[in-house]
Design a protein around this motif. Structure first.
Motif, PDB file in Angstrom:
ATOM      1  N   SER A  46     -27.563  31.514  -4.561  1.00 17.23           N
ATOM      2  CA  SER A  46     -28.388  32.605  -5.064  1.00 17.23           C
ATOM      3  C   SER A  46     -29.876  32.320  -4.848  1.00 17.23           C
ATOM      4  CB  SER A  46     -28.105  32.831  -6.555  1.00 17.23           C
ATOM      5  OG  SER A  46     -28.823  33.931  -7.035  1.00 17.23           O
ATOM      6  N   SER A  61     -29.973  39.076  -8.856  1.00 14.59           N
ATOM      7  CA  SER A  61     -28.940  40.067  -8.508  1.00 14.59           C
ATOM      8  C   SER A  61     -29.449  41.491  -8.713  1.00 14.59           C
ATOM      9  CB  SER A  61     -27.682  39.842  -9.346  1.00 14.59           C
ATOM     10  OG  SER A  61     -27.899  40.208 -10.690  1.00 14.59           O
ATOM     11  N   THR A  87     -25.518  38.109  -4.260  1.00 11.37           N
ATOM     12  CA  THR A  87     -26.324  37.709  -5.420  1.00 11.37           C
ATOM     13  C   THR A  87     -25.651  38.135  -6.728  1.00 11.37           C
ATOM     14  OG1 THR A  87     -27.629  39.754  -5.270  1.00 11.37           O
ATOM     15  CG2 THR A  87     -28.483  37.819  -4.129  1.00 11.37           C
ATOM     16  N   LEU A 130     -30.438  34.154 -12.399  1.00  8.74           N
ATOM     17  CA  LEU A 130     -29.415  34.721 -11.512  1.00  8.74           C
ATOM     18  C   LEU A 130     -29.288  36.233 -11.713  1.00  8.74           C
ATOM     19  CD1 LEU A 130     -26.596  32.006 -11.691  1.00  8.74           C
ATOM     20  CD2 LEU A 130     -28.398  32.277  -9.988  1.00  8.74           C
ATOM     21  N   CYS A 143     -22.736  35.787  -7.304  1.00  8.62           N
ATOM     22  CA  CYS A 143     -23.212  34.499  -7.839  1.00  8.62           C
ATOM     23  C   CYS A 143     -23.480  34.604  -9.337  1.00  8.62           C
ATOM     24  CB  CYS A 143     -24.495  34.066  -7.122  1.00  8.62           C
ATOM     25  SG  CYS A 143     -24.257  33.562  -5.413  1.00  8.62           S
TER      26      CYS A 143
END
Length: 283
Positions: free
Chosen positions: A13, A176, A185, A172, A188
């Motif tokens: 990511s 995303s 993404t 994260l 992840c």
């Protein structure tokens, strides 16, 4: 096994984010400061169309929207998270049970006094905070669980605290959300949440020497699970990964497939190949 997978998911990511954001930054430097860039993904997209044509106008408009959305949504999410966390912490400390907080920290020998007990009938257990994460449990949880189950929950949350999971998950989530056009993404982000819960269960089992405490606590909490989408990023003991966790507790040796689907891999790799190709050209 899960530890290596967690590092892989985080690294993947971050690599994607660094690659795309560096390309966006280079493009913005070219637009606003006239920096001459030999090759850039966004400049490359423009060069495919004749300047002044309708297609050129459409492409430049769409790419500018994508860049603006990525930057603004990132800033908005950071500001939203800051405000939500601040309000949420203030609310939690209003409901702080001073006596229970003191006794629980003494019972579990928490040197930093990093467990906060709040007055609430709902059985709550989660880790909150980025710089100095702390564990929050409710009086409802203490009433619901026996001592071994409560200790297992504390050890589970201690793992999230030790690994700074609220911060990792927020980063994260941020990636995303901002880079929605790269599906990996999102994969992840979702998978790290599952993997972090499995690792926390594993840590609690190793500390307790048995899986009975964590299993019994999880089953009890599932019956009382609640969710609030307006809450800031926190790591809750009984979140959406319970199915995987129950499966892992029943059969620790069974592999849990956390694979991305073909479309996700294809679209993401296609975009990344273009970006990597442009980076190689620059070098």
């Amino acid at each position: 096994m899960w530890r290596k997978k967690s590092y892989f998911v985080i690294s993947l990511s971050l690599l994607i984010a660094c690659l795309v954001w560096s390309q966006m930054g280079a493009f913005l430097a070219h637009i606003f400061f006239g920096v001459n860039i030999k090759a850039n993904f966004f400049k490359f997209c423009f060069s495919l169309f004749k300047e002044g044509s309708v297609y050129y106008f459409v492409v430049i408009t769409l790419l500018n929207i994508v860049i603006a959305y990525s930057i603004l949504s990132t800033l908005f999410k950071i500001a939203e998270q800051y405000l939500l966390s601040r309000r949420f912490k203030q609310k939690l400390f209003i409901y702080k049970n001073v006596e229970k907080t003191r006794s629980i920290n003494e019972t579990f020998k928490r040197v930093n006094k990093d467990i906060l007990v709040v007055n609430a009938d709902q059985p709550l257990a989660f880790t909150l905070g980025f710089r100095r994460p702390f564990i929050v449990i409710s009086t409802g949880l203490i009433r619901l669980l026996d001592f071994d189950e409560l200790e297992a929950v504390v050890e589970h949350e201690a793992f999230h605290q030790k690994k700074y999971d609220p911060l990792v998950i927020f980063i994260l989530q941020l990636i995303s959300h901002a880079l929605w056009f790269i599906p990996l993404t999102k994969w992840c982000y979702k998978n790290y949440k599952i993997i972090s819960e499995l690792l926390a269960d594993e840590y609690a089992i190793n500390k307790m020497g048995t899986e009975l405490g964590i299993s019994a606590a999880l089953l009890k909490l599932i019956k009382h699970c609640c969710s609030d989408k307006s809450s800031p990023v926190l790591v809750h003991f009984s979140n959406e990964s319970v199915n995987y966790r129950l499966q892992q507790l029943v059969d620790p040796h069974k592999t849990i497939p956390l694979r991305a689907d073909i479309t996700t891999i294809f679209v993401s790799i296609y975009v990344l190949i273009i970006l990597l190709g442009m980076t190689i050209v620059i070098v």
